[in-house]
Design a protein around this motif. Structure first.
Motif, PDB file in Angstrom:
ATOM      1  N   ALA A  40       0.796  -1.224   0.073  1.00 20.27           N
ATOM      2  CA  ALA A  40      -0.053   0.048   0.000  1.00 20.27           C
ATOM      3  C   ALA A  40       1.154   1.236  -0.042  1.00 20.27           C
ATOM      4  O   ALA A  40       0.570   2.167   0.574  1.00 20.27           O
ATOM      5  N   GLU A  41       2.202   1.175  -0.442  1.00 18.76           N
ATOM      6  CA  GLU A  41       2.904   2.374  -0.695  1.00 18.76           C
ATOM      7  C   GLU A  41       2.227   3.643  -1.341  1.00 18.76           C
ATOM      8  O   GLU A  41       1.404   3.481  -2.225  1.00 18.76           O
ATOM      9  N   THR A  42       2.991   4.549  -1.099  1.00 14.87           N
ATOM     10  CA  THR A  42       2.384   5.765  -1.862  1.00 14.87           C
ATOM     11  C   THR A  42       2.488   5.848  -3.252  1.00 14.87           C
ATOM     12  O   THR A  42       3.386   5.191  -4.011  1.00 14.87           O
ATOM     13  N   ALA A  43       1.316   6.165  -3.857  1.00 14.27           N
ATOM     14  CA  ALA A  43       1.308   6.279  -5.619  1.00 14.27           C
ATOM     15  C   ALA A  43       2.645   6.537  -6.186  1.00 14.27           C
ATOM     16  O   ALA A  43       3.276   7.711  -5.766  1.00 14.27           O
ATOM     17  N   LEU A  69     -11.252   8.969 -11.588  1.00 11.33           N
ATOM     18  CA  LEU A  69     -10.051   7.668 -10.698  1.00 11.33           C
ATOM     19  C   LEU A  69      -9.421   8.268  -9.486  1.00 11.33           C
ATOM     20  O   LEU A  69      -9.177   9.433  -9.753  1.00 11.33           O
ATOM     21  N   SER A  70      -9.448   7.740  -8.617  1.00 12.49           N
ATOM     22  CA  SER A  70      -8.834   8.272  -7.259  1.00 12.49           C
ATOM     23  C   SER A  70      -7.328   8.025  -7.531  1.00 12.49           C
ATOM     24  O   SER A  70      -6.794   7.613  -8.471  1.00 12.49           O
ATOM     25  N   ALA A  71      -6.549   8.952  -6.767  1.00 14.39           N
ATOM     26  CA  ALA A  71      -5.090   8.976  -7.085  1.00 14.39           C
ATOM     27  C   ALA A  71      -4.296   7.790  -6.810  1.00 14.39           C
ATOM     28  O   ALA A  71      -3.305   7.343  -7.501  1.00 14.39           O
ATOM     29  N   ALA A  72      -5.043   6.939  -5.815  1.00 14.97           N
ATOM     30  CA  ALA A  72      -4.366   5.416  -5.814  1.00 14.97           C
ATOM     31  C   ALA A  72      -5.350   4.443  -5.787  1.00 14.97           C
ATOM     32  O   ALA A  72      -6.062   4.073  -4.796  1.00 14.97           O
ATOM     33  N   PRO A  73      -5.917   4.232  -6.944  1.00 11.71           N
ATOM     34  CA  PRO A  73      -6.967   3.102  -7.003  1.00 11.71           C
ATOM     35  C   PRO A  73      -6.837   2.012  -6.506  1.00 11.71           C
ATOM     36  O   PRO A  73      -5.691   1.283  -6.048  1.00 11.71           O
ATOM     37  N   THR A  74      -7.966   1.403  -6.165  1.00 13.67           N
ATOM     38  CA  THR A  74      -7.791   0.083  -5.704  1.00 13.67           C
ATOM     39  C   THR A  74      -8.238  -1.138  -6.734  1.00 13.67           C
ATOM     40  O   THR A  74      -8.569  -0.673  -7.747  1.00 13.67           O
ATOM     41  N   VAL A  75      -8.130  -2.273  -6.339  1.00 14.93           N
ATOM     42  CA  VAL A  75      -8.391  -3.319  -7.417  1.00 14.93           C
ATOM     43  C   VAL A  75      -9.715  -3.373  -7.670  1.00 14.93           C
ATOM     44  O   VAL A  75     -10.281  -3.220  -8.882  1.00 14.93           O
ATOM     45  N   ASP A  76     -10.702  -3.221  -6.814  1.00 14.70           N
ATOM     46  CA  ASP A  76     -12.375  -2.917  -7.025  1.00 14.70           C
ATOM     47  C   ASP A  76     -12.767  -1.825  -8.055  1.00 14.70           C
ATOM     48  O   ASP A  76     -13.486  -2.116  -8.901  1.00 14.70           O
ATOM     49  N   SER A 166       9.520   3.077 -16.204  1.00 12.48           N
ATOM     50  CA  SER A 166       9.301   3.119 -14.622  1.00 12.48           C
ATOM     51  C   SER A 166       8.490   2.114 -14.076  1.00 12.48           C
ATOM     52  O   SER A 166       8.280   2.157 -12.844  1.00 12.48           O
ATOM     53  N   PHE A 167       8.398   1.072 -14.672  1.00  9.28           N
ATOM     54  CA  PHE A 167       7.429   0.045 -14.518  1.00  9.28           C
ATOM     55  C   PHE A 167       7.883  -0.836 -12.880  1.00  9.28           C
ATOM     56  O   PHE A 167       9.167  -1.143 -12.947  1.00  9.28           O
ATOM     57  N   LYS A 168       7.305  -0.882 -11.854  1.00 11.47           N
ATOM     58  CA  LYS A 168       7.509  -1.794 -10.786  1.00 11.47           C
ATOM     59  C   LYS A 168       6.407  -2.768 -10.336  1.00 11.47           C
ATOM     60  O   LYS A 168       5.373  -2.143  -9.814  1.00 11.47           O
ATOM     61  N   ALA A 169       6.435  -3.708 -10.559  1.00 16.42           N
ATOM     62  CA  ALA A 169       5.408  -4.921 -10.399  1.00 16.42           C
ATOM     63  C   ALA A 169       4.413  -4.723  -9.101  1.00 16.42           C
ATOM     64  O   ALA A 169       3.495  -4.581  -9.165  1.00 16.42           O
ATOM     65  N   ASP A 170       5.178  -4.433  -8.114  1.00 15.58           N
ATOM     66  CA  ASP A 170       4.513  -4.583  -6.743  1.00 15.58           C
ATOM     67  C   ASP A 170       4.330  -3.139  -6.149  1.00 15.58           C
ATOM     68  O   ASP A 170       3.701  -2.966  -4.966  1.00 15.58           O
ATOM     69  N   SER A 171       4.508  -2.065  -6.856  1.00 19.46           N
ATOM     70  CA  SER A 171       4.291  -0.609  -6.686  1.00 19.46           C
ATOM     71  C   SER A 171       2.856  -0.401  -6.728  1.00 19.46           C
ATOM     72  O   SER A 171       2.122  -0.723  -7.747  1.00 19.46           O
ATOM     73  N   GLN A 172       2.310   0.406  -6.096  1.00 20.87           N
ATOM     74  CA  GLN A 172       0.915   1.039  -6.234  1.00 20.87           C
ATOM     75  C   GLN A 172       0.735   1.800  -7.738  1.00 20.87           C
ATOM     76  O   GLN A 172       1.655   2.395  -8.056  1.00 20.87           O
ATOM     77  N   ALA A 173      -0.496   1.430  -8.398  1.00 20.88           N
ATOM     78  CA  ALA A 173      -0.647   2.024  -9.612  1.00 20.88           C
ATOM     79  C   ALA A 173      -1.377   3.337  -9.464  1.00 20.88           C
ATOM     80  O   ALA A 173      -2.309   3.252  -8.636  1.00 20.88           O
ATOM     81  N   PHE A 177      -1.260   5.944 -14.370  1.00 22.49           N
ATOM     82  CA  PHE A 177      -0.992   4.642 -14.768  1.00 22.49           C
ATOM     83  C   PHE A 177      -2.083   4.062 -15.207  1.00 22.49           C
ATOM     84  O   PHE A 177      -2.278   3.131 -16.220  1.00 22.49           O
ATOM     85  N   ALA A 178      -3.165   3.885 -14.364  1.00 20.07           N
ATOM     86  CA  ALA A 178      -4.436   3.304 -14.487  1.00 20.07           C
ATOM     87  C   ALA A 178      -5.021   3.783 -15.674  1.00 20.07           C
ATOM     88  O   ALA A 178      -5.523   2.945 -16.610  1.00 20.07           O
ATOM     89  N   ALA A 179      -5.060   5.223 -16.005  1.00 16.37           N
ATOM     90  CA  ALA A 179      -5.757   5.661 -17.150  1.00 16.37           C
ATOM     91  C   ALA A 179      -5.190   5.189 -18.299  1.00 16.37           C
ATOM     92  O   ALA A 179      -5.942   5.174 -19.337  1.00 16.37           O
ATOM     93  N   ASN A 180      -4.111   5.474 -18.440  1.00 18.97           N
ATOM     94  CA  ASN A 180      -3.373   5.046 -19.721  1.00 18.97           C
ATOM     95  C   ASN A 180      -3.606   3.420 -20.258  1.00 18.97           C
ATOM     96  O   ASN A 180      -3.761   3.252 -21.318  1.00 18.97           O
ATOM     97  N   LEU A 181      -3.585   2.825 -19.256  1.00 24.44           N
ATOM     98  CA  LEU A 181      -4.021   1.261 -19.542  1.00 24.44           C
ATOM     99  C   LEU A 181      -5.440   0.997 -19.941  1.00 24.44           C
ATOM    100  O   LEU A 181      -5.895   0.386 -20.839  1.00 24.44           O
ATOM    101  N   LEU A 182      -6.166   1.848 -19.199  1.00 20.58           N
ATOM    102  CA  LEU A 182      -7.894   1.928 -19.599  1.00 20.58           C
ATOM    103  C   LEU A 182      -7.841   2.437 -21.055  1.00 20.58           C
ATOM    104  O   LEU A 182      -8.742   1.905 -21.722  1.00 20.58           O
ATOM    105  N   ALA A 183      -7.207   3.464 -21.264  1.00 22.58           N
ATOM    106  CA  ALA A 183      -7.625   4.153 -22.778  1.00 22.58           C
ATOM    107  C   ALA A 183      -7.041   2.836 -23.690  1.00 22.58           C
ATOM    108  O   ALA A 183      -7.351   2.834 -24.759  1.00 22.58           O
TER     109      ALA A 183
END
Length: 435
Positions: A40-43, A69-76, A166-173, A177-183
């Motif tokens: 749950a590290e900082t975005a 989208l919130s600044a640090a989205p959850t999985v849900d 800058s990808f880090k698998a276990d870092s908070q998206a 980051f989320a918006a770019n993938l959704l697009a």
């Protein structure tokens, strides 16, 4: 043009319930493809991955889909966003969701984009080579499935270049980051921005010609039957038919739609924007304009781009090839300036007026979905049928009667009624004024 309707068939665009359930189970049970436990590290700062296009995806999703989208989205939250974009109902979730990691976000996006089979073709060696080329370092924390998915995301561009570096698998998206993938997911379903080029491209005029020359008269028998009857009954004086597969899907806050019939006019309009240093994405959407052709005007001459059907009173209904030029500007200021440019150089005020671009109209037609300075709110009634739709613009005071008339003509059809904003000359035209 109309951003809240899909441009392709439901079968191509919608994520199935079973797939959503699979994604949900995959995300909530702890992501078995990854060795690292989500934190749950900082975005993560997105400064290294933001291009002007990528960073605009947050506002694009908000303006077009109402997705915040919130600044640090959850999985849900992320799963819910995928469901909303693909018009699929996501399953009920616990509400106590884990943070969305960058690794999870990519894996979910691969599934939603329909790229799972492609990812499965990657050997460990091919995946490692792709990730090394992209500059991704922490591949040791990834499981075999996740490595293949990440490599496929990199190679297809689902994961933008900046985000990959800058990808880090276990870092908070974070939300960028989320918006770019959704697009990216929208793009793989044919529902992201679609355009032939940009105003300042060297080859924009060649592309404009090619697009126009390959577009034919848009006809849809089922819709024509309904709207032609509306013409006969005097519900409206004209309507148009469009093909949803050509829709631009631009950001409504930065875009407008300009209608015309003469290609030379579009070419010179783009030239005018170039001369003013205004950049915009350009899409040419085919359109057929239908109207009553009076018998006293003489026998109409038909062509590939102009068809007529004679009706009971001796008049004709004419179907003429036209187009909508969809433009997405780089700024709201440029969009606002467009109105003054048209009024100065593309609006006819006298028969022999000089200093106008070719084929300028007395009442040019261009409109914006959200409110825009110097524009006036009017209404539209629209019916969809497969890949096509027919619509008729009107004053707001006439909207209800037109919608009621269409429902009587087609009881089983859904009439979509909404308001939008149109330029002042066309508004005056709807009010019966001549210029």
């Amino acid at each position: 043009m109309l951003y809240f309707f899909k441009s392709n068939t439901v079968a191509r665009k919608v994520l199935s319930i079973s797939t959503v359930l699979l994604i949900s189970a995959f995300a909530v049970t702890g992501t078995p493809s990854y060795a690292a436990v989500p934190t749950a590290e900082t975005a993560v700062s997105a400064s290294s991955q933001q291009s002007s296009t990528a960073s605009s995806n947050i506002s694009y999703l908000e303006n077009r889909f109402g997705l915040h989208l919130s600044a640090a989205p959850t999985v849900d939250e992320y799963i819910g966003a995928l469901g909303k974009l693909l018009k699929e109902q996501a399953p009920s979730l616990s509400g106590d969701s884990a943070p969305l990691t960058q690794g999870n976000a990519v894996s979910l996006a691969i599934k939603a984009a329909g790229l799972e089979e492609l990812a499965d073709t990657y050997s460990p060696e091919k995946a490692a080579a792709s990730l090394k080329k992209a500059g991704i370092q922490d591949v040791n924390v990834l499981g075999a499935d996740a490595t293949r998915e990440l490599a496929a995301a990199v190679d297809t561009g689902l994961l933008p270049v900046g985000a990959a570096k800058s990808f880090k698998a276990d870092s908070q998206a974070d939300n960028v980051f989320a918006a770019n993938l959704l697009a990216g997911v929208l793009s793989f379903h044919g529902d992201y921005k679609s355009y032939i080029g940009s105003v300042l491209d060297d080859d924009i005029f060649a592309k404009l010609n090619d697009a126009y020359d390959t577009q034919e008269l848009v006809l849809a028998a089922e819709l024509q039957k309904i709207f032609d009857e509306g013409l006969k009954q005097g519900l409206f004086t004209g309507y148009n038919i469009k093909d949803k597969r050509y829709e631009a899907h631009f950001d409504p806050a930065l875009s407008l739609t300009y209608g015309h019939s003469d290609l030379k006019h579009a070419i010179q309009l783009i030239g005018l924007l170039r001369s003013e240093g205004i950049q915009a994405k350009v899409q040419l959407e085919p359109k057929t304009s239908a109207f009553v052709y009076l018998q006293e005007w003489g026998t109409p001459e038909e062509s590939d781009d102009y068809k007529v059907v004679q009706i009971e009173n001796g008049n004709y209904i004419a179907y003429a090839k036209e187009y909508d030029l969809a433009l997405e500007f780089e700024s709201a200021a440029d969009k606002e300036q467009f109105d003054s440019l048209v009024n100065q150089y593309a609006k006819k005020d006298s028969e022999d007026e000089a200093g106008l671009i070719a084929a300028s109209w007395w009442q040019p037609l261009y409109y914006s979905l959200p409110a825009t300075s110097n524009y006036t709110e009017i209404s539209n009634n629209r019916i969809d049928s497969g890949e096509y739709y027919a619509q008729s613009f009107s004053l707001k005071k006439d909207t209800a009667s037109i919608a009621e008339g269409l429902k009587k003509l087609a009881p089983d059809a859904e009439v979509h009624t909404y308001n939008f904003w149109v330029d002042a000359p066309f508004y005056r035209y709807l009010n019966g004024e001549s210029s």
